[in-house]
Design a protein around this motif. Structure first.
Motif, short mmCIF file in Angstrom:
data_model
loop_
_atom_site.label_atom_id
_atom_site.label_comp_id
_atom_site.label_asym_id
_atom_site.label_seq_id
_atom_site.Cartn_x
_atom_site.Cartn_y
_atom_site.Cartn_z
N VAL A 1 3.56 5.11 0.88
CA VAL A 1 2.36 5.04 0.05
C VAL A 1 1.19 4.57 0.90
O VAL A 1 0.13 5.20 0.92
CB VAL A 1 2.57 4.10 -1.16
N HIS A 2 1.40 3.48 1.61
CA HIS A 2 0.32 2.90 2.41
C HIS A 2 -0.15 3.85 3.50
O HIS A 2 -1.34 4.09 3.66
CB HIS A 2 0.80 1.57 3.00
N VAL A 3 0.79 4.41 4.24
CA VAL A 3 0.44 5.31 5.34
C VAL A 3 -0.21 6.58 4.80
O VAL A 3 -1.20 7.07 5.35
CB VAL A 3 1.67 5.65 6.21
N GLY A 4 0.34 7.12 3.72
CA GLY A 4 -0.25 8.32 3.13
C GLY A 4 -1.71 8.12 2.78
O GLY A 4 -2.56 8.98 3.07
N LEU A 5 -2.01 7.00 2.18
CA LEU A 5 -3.41 6.70 1.83
C LEU A 5 -4.25 6.45 3.07
O LEU A 5 -5.40 6.91 3.14
CB LEU A 5 -3.47 5.50 0.88
N ASP A 6 -3.70 5.74 4.04
CA ASP A 6 -4.44 5.50 5.28
C ASP A 6 -4.80 6.81 5.98
O ASP A 6 -5.93 7.00 6.43
CB ASP A 6 -3.62 4.64 6.25
N VAL A 7 -3.84 7.71 6.07
CA VAL A 7 -4.08 8.99 6.73
C VAL A 7 -5.16 9.76 5.97
O VAL A 7 -6.09 10.29 6.58
CB VAL A 7 -2.77 9.82 6.82
N TYR A 8 -5.04 9.81 4.67
CA TYR A 8 -6.02 10.56 3.88
C TYR A 8 -7.42 9.97 4.08
O TYR A 8 -8.38 10.71 4.36
CB TYR A 8 -5.65 10.55 2.40
N LYS A 9 -7.54 8.66 3.94
CA LYS A 9 -8.87 8.03 4.07
C LYS A 9 -9.44 8.21 5.47
O LYS A 9 -10.64 8.40 5.64
CB LYS A 9 -8.79 6.55 3.70
N ARG A 10 -8.59 8.16 6.48
CA ARG A 10 -9.08 8.27 7.86
C ARG A 10 -9.45 9.70 8.24
O ARG A 10 -10.44 9.94 8.90
CB ARG A 10 -8.03 7.73 8.82
N TYR A 11 -8.63 10.67 7.82
CA TYR A 11 -8.80 12.03 8.31
C TYR A 11 -9.38 13.02 7.28
O TYR A 11 -9.79 14.10 7.66
CB TYR A 11 -7.49 12.57 8.87
N VAL A 12 -9.40 12.65 6.02
CA VAL A 12 -9.94 13.56 5.01
C VAL A 12 -11.21 12.98 4.38
O VAL A 12 -12.25 13.61 4.41
CB VAL A 12 -8.89 13.88 3.92
N GLY A 13 -11.11 11.78 3.83
CA GLY A 13 -12.29 11.18 3.23
C GLY A 13 -11.93 9.99 2.36
O GLY A 13 -10.75 9.69 2.13
#
Length: 156
Positions: A1-13
């Motif tokens: 959950v944490h990594v999925g959100l981190d990746v999205y926020k960092r690389y998508v928006g």
């Protein structure tokens, strides 16, 4: 959950708190499907964040053989040699997104130069990832899980 959100926020928006809560709610359902009863999961996204911080700060986490297998499969996927530069870019992102304590426990390379490259990678990867073929965006276990889900869906 944490990594999925981190990746999205960092690389998508960015995501609103409501969007992050919605994602967490979906992941709670996924966890149930994998056998984790809802009552054993943090009830809210805020509670999950507290739980995550406690797990990183506590003595309950350990580098195990299973974790080392996941790290090896993630950092050394069976891809053609020509894909090596992309793999290294993705590895930089993967290692950079880990909590510093876990990165150190796993003896993964990190320092000021890698940190600068990681910071710069956001722009490159955020533009490259959406246009890459699935072979480069997904690990083999993810692709085989997707095939199994599609096979079940077409059989029903």
């Amino acid at each position: 959950v944490h990594v999925g959100l981190d990746v999205y926020k960092r690389y998508v928006g960015p995501l609103t708190i409501a969007e992050q809560q919605a994602y967490y709610d979906e992941q709670m359902l996924a966890a149930e499907k994998f056998g984790v009863p809802r009552e054993k999961q943090p009830a809210t996204f805020a509670e999950f964040n507290d739980y995550f911080a406690e797990m990183l700060a506590g003595d309950d986490t350990a580098v195990t053989a299973a974790l080392l297998d996941v790290v090896d499969a993630t950092l050394h996927p069976p891809l053609p040699r020509i894909a090596r530069p992309l793999v290294e870019a993705l590895n930089l992102a993967t290692i950079g997104l880990l909590p510093a304590t876990l990165r150190a426990e796993l003896n993964l390379p990190w320092g000021p130069n890698r940190r600068r490259m990681f910071d710069a990678s956001r722009v490159v990867l955020s533009r490259a990832l959406p246009v890459l073929p699935r072979l480069f965006r997904e690990l083999p276990p993810a692709r085989s899980a997707d095939r199994r889900v599609r096979a079940i869906s077409t059989a029903v």
